[in-house]
Write a protein that holds these residues in place. Structure first.
Motif, PDB file in Angstrom:
ATOM      1  N   ARG A  59      52.848  53.477  44.926  1.00  0.00           N
ATOM      2  CA  ARG A  59      52.283  54.637  45.625  1.00  0.00           C
ATOM      3  C   ARG A  59      52.786  55.913  44.960  1.00  0.00           C
ATOM      4  O   ARG A  59      53.985  56.125  44.842  1.00  0.00           O
ATOM      5  N   LEU A  60      51.842  56.754  44.549  1.00  0.00           N
ATOM      6  CA  LEU A  60      52.137  58.097  44.056  1.00  0.00           C
ATOM      7  C   LEU A  60      51.579  59.063  45.081  1.00  0.00           C
ATOM      8  O   LEU A  60      50.403  58.981  45.431  1.00  0.00           O
ATOM      9  N   GLN A  61      52.435  59.972  45.569  1.00  0.00           N
ATOM     10  CA  GLN A  61      51.955  60.898  46.594  1.00  0.00           C
ATOM     11  C   GLN A  61      52.532  62.293  46.401  1.00  0.00           C
ATOM     12  O   GLN A  61      53.642  62.465  45.929  1.00  0.00           O
ATOM     13  N   GLU A  88      48.166  53.073  45.124  1.00  0.00           N
ATOM     14  CA  GLU A  88      47.657  54.145  45.979  1.00  0.00           C
ATOM     15  C   GLU A  88      48.105  55.485  45.415  1.00  0.00           C
ATOM     16  O   GLU A  88      49.278  55.685  45.142  1.00  0.00           O
ATOM     17  N   MET A  89      47.160  56.402  45.268  1.00  0.00           N
ATOM     18  CA  MET A  89      47.444  57.764  44.808  1.00  0.00           C
ATOM     19  C   MET A  89      46.824  58.715  45.822  1.00  0.00           C
ATOM     20  O   MET A  89      45.611  58.685  46.027  1.00  0.00           O
ATOM     21  N   ARG A  90      47.669  59.546  46.461  1.00  0.00           N
ATOM     22  CA  ARG A  90      47.136  60.428  47.498  1.00  0.00           C
ATOM     23  C   ARG A  90      48.043  61.633  47.723  1.00  0.00           C
ATOM     24  O   ARG A  90      49.240  61.583  47.474  1.00  0.00           O
ATOM     25  N   ASN A 100      48.374  63.958  41.614  1.00  0.00           N
ATOM     26  CA  ASN A 100      49.040  62.778  41.082  1.00  0.00           C
ATOM     27  C   ASN A 100      48.366  62.340  39.786  1.00  0.00           C
ATOM     28  O   ASN A 100      47.147  62.395  39.674  1.00  0.00           O
ATOM     29  N   THR A 101      49.178  61.873  38.827  1.00  0.00           N
ATOM     30  CA  THR A 101      48.646  61.471  37.533  1.00  0.00           C
ATOM     31  C   THR A 101      49.302  60.187  37.041  1.00  0.00           C
ATOM     32  O   THR A 101      50.522  60.063  37.062  1.00  0.00           O
ATOM     33  N   LEU A 102      48.470  59.258  36.571  1.00  0.00           N
ATOM     34  CA  LEU A 102      48.912  58.084  35.806  1.00  0.00           C
ATOM     35  C   LEU A 102      48.287  58.229  34.438  1.00  0.00           C
ATOM     36  O   LEU A 102      47.072  58.448  34.335  1.00  0.00           O
ATOM     37  N   MET A 133      42.379  55.991  44.901  1.00  0.00           N
ATOM     38  CA  MET A 133      42.690  57.310  44.354  1.00  0.00           C
ATOM     39  C   MET A 133      42.052  58.366  45.248  1.00  0.00           C
ATOM     40  O   MET A 133      40.849  58.372  45.434  1.00  0.00           O
ATOM     41  N   SER A 137      43.450  62.847  42.417  1.00  0.00           N
ATOM     42  CA  SER A 137      44.327  62.021  41.583  1.00  0.00           C
ATOM     43  C   SER A 137      43.617  61.631  40.293  1.00  0.00           C
ATOM     44  O   SER A 137      42.398  61.498  40.265  1.00  0.00           O
ATOM     45  N   SER A 166      38.866  63.185  42.247  1.00  0.00           N
ATOM     46  CA  SER A 166      39.638  62.083  41.689  1.00  0.00           C
ATOM     47  C   SER A 166      38.822  61.473  40.570  1.00  0.00           C
ATOM     48  O   SER A 166      37.625  61.280  40.697  1.00  0.00           O
TER      49      SER A 166
END
Length: 174
Positions: A59-61, A88-90, A100-102, A133, A137, A166
Motif C-alpha cells: 500500500r502506497l498512500q 493499493e495506491m491512494r 503516489n508513484t511506482l 490505483m 497515482s 491515475s
C-alpha cells in the motif's frame, strides 16, 4: 525511508525487500519535501541498483514513492514487485497534493557531445492478484531527458484505476 544513492562508476547495489505480511508506505515529511519511500538512484556514471519487493500486499498512500532513477548518463535500475494479494495506491499529500508513484525514471539531458541514447529508464514488472490505483497515482517507466523509457509489465487478475488522472505511463505489456 530506504534510499540507496550511487555516486561511482560501478552499478549501485540492489534493494531487496521481503515482507511476510503487508508493506505500507505512508505520507511525506511535514513540509512535504521528502516523500516516504524506497529509492535507488544514481548521480554517478554507474547505473542505479534494482529494487525487488516480495510481499502479501503493498500500500502506497498520501504521496509516497518507490522508484529507481538516474540523474546521470547511466541507466536506472529495474523495479520488480510481487504482491500475492494486492497493490493499493491512494491518497494525496495534504498540502501540495503530491501523488503516489511506482516506477523507473531518468532525468539526464546530454550536453553536446554525449550520445542521446544514454540514461535509459529501467523496466517495471508488477505481479499481483488485484491492482487498485486512485487519486492520481502513477506507474511509470519514463525518460524526462534524452534516453528512452523502460517497459511496464503488469500481471494481475483485476485492475481498478480511478480518481482524477491515475495512469500508467510507458509501453505496457499485460
Amino acid at each position: 525511508n530506504v534510499w540507496s544513492q550511487n555516486r561511482g562508476i560501478q552499478v549501485g547495489g540492489d534493494i531487496n525487500i521481503r515482507a511476510t505480511n503487508w508493506l505500507i508506505l505512508n505520507g511525506t515529511t511535514p513540509n512535504e519535501r521528502i516523500r516516504s519511500g524506497i529509492v535507488s538512484e544514481t548521480v554517478g556514471l554507474g547505473g542505479s541498483g534494482n529494487i525487488s519487493i516480495s510481499t502479501v500486499g503493498l500500500r502506497l498512500q498520501n504521496g509516497t514513492v518507490i522508484n529507481t532513477r538516474s540523474y546521470s548518463p547511466a541507466p536506472s535500475g529495474t523495479l520488480r514487485i510481487n504482491a500475492t494479494e494486492s497493490i493499493e495506491m491512494r491518497g494525496l499529500s495534504p498540502k501540495t497534493f503530491v501523488f503516489n508513484t511506482l516506477g523507473s525514471s531518468t532525468f539526464f539531458v546530454a550536453p553536446g557531445s554525449i550520445p542521446a541514447f544514454t540514461a535509459i529508464s529501467g523496466d517495471v514488472n508488477i505481479a499481483t492478484q488485484h491492482l487498485s490505483m486512485q487519486d492520481q497515482s502513477y506507474i511509470t517507466a519514463t525518460s524526462f531527458g534524452d534516453g528512452s523509457g523502460g517497459k511496464i509489465s503488469i500481471n494481475t487478475d483485476t485492475a481498478e484505476l480511478s480518481g482524477g488522472g491515475s495512469s500508467i505511463l510507458g509501453p505496457l505489456n499485460t
